[in-house]
Design a protein around this motif. Structure first.
Motif, PDB file in Angstrom:
ATOM      1  N   LEU A  10      32.328  52.204 -53.201  1.00  0.00           N
ATOM      2  CA  LEU A  10      32.432  51.956 -51.764  1.00  0.00           C
ATOM      3  C   LEU A  10      31.081  51.563 -51.184  1.00  0.00           C
ATOM      4  O   LEU A  10      30.985  50.642 -50.360  1.00  0.00           O
ATOM      5  N   LEU A  11      30.015  52.237 -51.608  1.00  0.00           N
ATOM      6  CA  LEU A  11      28.680  51.915 -51.106  1.00  0.00           C
ATOM      7  C   LEU A  11      28.202  50.550 -51.568  1.00  0.00           C
ATOM      8  O   LEU A  11      27.430  49.892 -50.874  1.00  0.00           O
ATOM      9  N   ILE A  12      28.655  50.140 -52.740  1.00  0.00           N
ATOM     10  CA  ILE A  12      28.279  48.811 -53.223  1.00  0.00           C
ATOM     11  C   ILE A  12      28.970  47.738 -52.383  1.00  0.00           C
ATOM     12  O   ILE A  12      28.368  46.724 -52.039  1.00  0.00           O
ATOM     13  N   ARG A  13      30.238  47.995 -52.032  1.00  0.00           N
ATOM     14  CA  ARG A  13      30.968  47.017 -51.218  1.00  0.00           C
ATOM     15  C   ARG A  13      30.551  47.059 -49.750  1.00  0.00           C
ATOM     16  O   ARG A  13      30.543  46.036 -49.084  1.00  0.00           O
ATOM     17  N   ARG A  14      30.201  48.248 -49.231  1.00  0.00           N
ATOM     18  CA  ARG A  14      29.893  48.391 -47.807  1.00  0.00           C
ATOM     19  C   ARG A  14      28.586  49.162 -47.606  1.00  0.00           C
ATOM     20  O   ARG A  14      28.591  50.337 -47.220  1.00  0.00           O
ATOM     21  N   PRO A  15      27.430  48.557 -47.868  1.00  0.00           N
ATOM     22  CA  PRO A  15      26.155  49.274 -47.690  1.00  0.00           C
ATOM     23  C   PRO A  15      25.869  49.604 -46.228  1.00  0.00           C
ATOM     24  O   PRO A  15      25.067  50.489 -45.938  1.00  0.00           O
ATOM     25  N   ASP A  16      26.545  48.924 -45.311  1.00  0.00           N
ATOM     26  CA  ASP A  16      26.324  49.223 -43.898  1.00  0.00           C
ATOM     27  C   ASP A  16      26.788  50.636 -43.547  1.00  0.00           C
ATOM     28  O   ASP A  16      26.287  51.254 -42.597  1.00  0.00           O
ATOM     29  N   HIS A  21      25.435  55.964 -41.492  1.00  0.00           N
ATOM     30  CA  HIS A  21      25.455  57.414 -41.680  1.00  0.00           C
ATOM     31  C   HIS A  21      24.042  57.994 -41.604  1.00  0.00           C
ATOM     32  O   HIS A  21      23.818  59.027 -40.969  1.00  0.00           O
ATOM     33  N   LEU A  22      23.092  57.323 -42.264  1.00  0.00           N
ATOM     34  CA  LEU A  22      21.703  57.800 -42.200  1.00  0.00           C
ATOM     35  C   LEU A  22      21.140  57.684 -40.790  1.00  0.00           C
ATOM     36  O   LEU A  22      20.348  58.533 -40.359  1.00  0.00           O
ATOM     37  N   GLY A  23      21.558  56.641 -40.062  1.00  0.00           N
ATOM     38  CA  GLY A  23      21.133  56.523 -38.665  1.00  0.00           C
ATOM     39  C   GLY A  23      21.655  57.675 -37.826  1.00  0.00           C
ATOM     40  O   GLY A  23      20.957  58.189 -36.949  1.00  0.00           O
ATOM     41  N   GLY A  24      22.885  58.080 -38.102  1.00  0.00           N
ATOM     42  CA  GLY A  24      23.438  59.250 -37.405  1.00  0.00           C
ATOM     43  C   GLY A  24      22.672  60.514 -37.728  1.00  0.00           C
ATOM     44  O   GLY A  24      22.408  61.347 -36.852  1.00  0.00           O
ATOM     45  N   TYR A  25      22.303  60.669 -39.000  1.00  0.00           N
ATOM     46  CA  TYR A  25      21.496  61.831 -39.394  1.00  0.00           C
ATOM     47  C   TYR A  25      20.135  61.816 -38.707  1.00  0.00           C
ATOM     48  O   TYR A  25      19.649  62.852 -38.242  1.00  0.00           O
TER      49      TYR A  25
END
Length: 129
Positions: A10-16, A21-25
């Motif tokens: 999933l992360l490979i297909r959608r790195p955004d 998520h990190l921006g939310g953190y």
């Protein structure tokens, strides 16, 4: 049996998604640190004061020992002055070691726990939890 956790494709297909998520953190960490910032600032000031007073205590105690030995007599002032500074050091250390309130970073800890549980559940192939 899968070799990779299901989140990696999933992360490979959608790195955004990871960036969001990190921006939310980061936003959560910024909010939590601004809430606890005053307490952390006062603890830092108390710790710096304790370090300064410790150096002052060592200088006064060393001077008192040298004066006591040089004049070969005892005076209570040679104990009281460094002792007073040592008491101030202990008070500053007690203030600096006070624990943060229980609510500090509670939301961040809850979010990390929820994300960890979600990742464990997603990696469990048969829902064995």
């Amino acid at each position: 049996m899968a070799l990779l956790h299901p989140i990696f494709p999933l992360l490979i297909r959608r790195p955004d998604l990871i960036v969001d998520h990190l921006g939310g953190y980061l936003a959560l960490v910024r909010q939590e640190t601004s809430d606890a910032g005053g307490a952390l600032l006062w603890r830092g000031v108390a710790l710096a004061l304790a370090v300064f007073l410790s150096a002052m205590f060592l200088g006064l105690a060393g001077g008192a020992v040298m004066l006591g030995v040089m004049f070969d007599r005892f005076s209570w002032v040679l104990i009281l002055v460094p002792g007073f500074v040592l008491a101030l050091v202990l008070l500053a250390l007690l203030f600096a070691r006070r624990p943060l309130s229980k609510k500090a970073f509670a939301e961040l800890q809850a979010q990390l726990a929820a994300d960890g549980e979600l990742l464990r559940a997603a990696g469990d192939p048969d829902g064995e939890r």
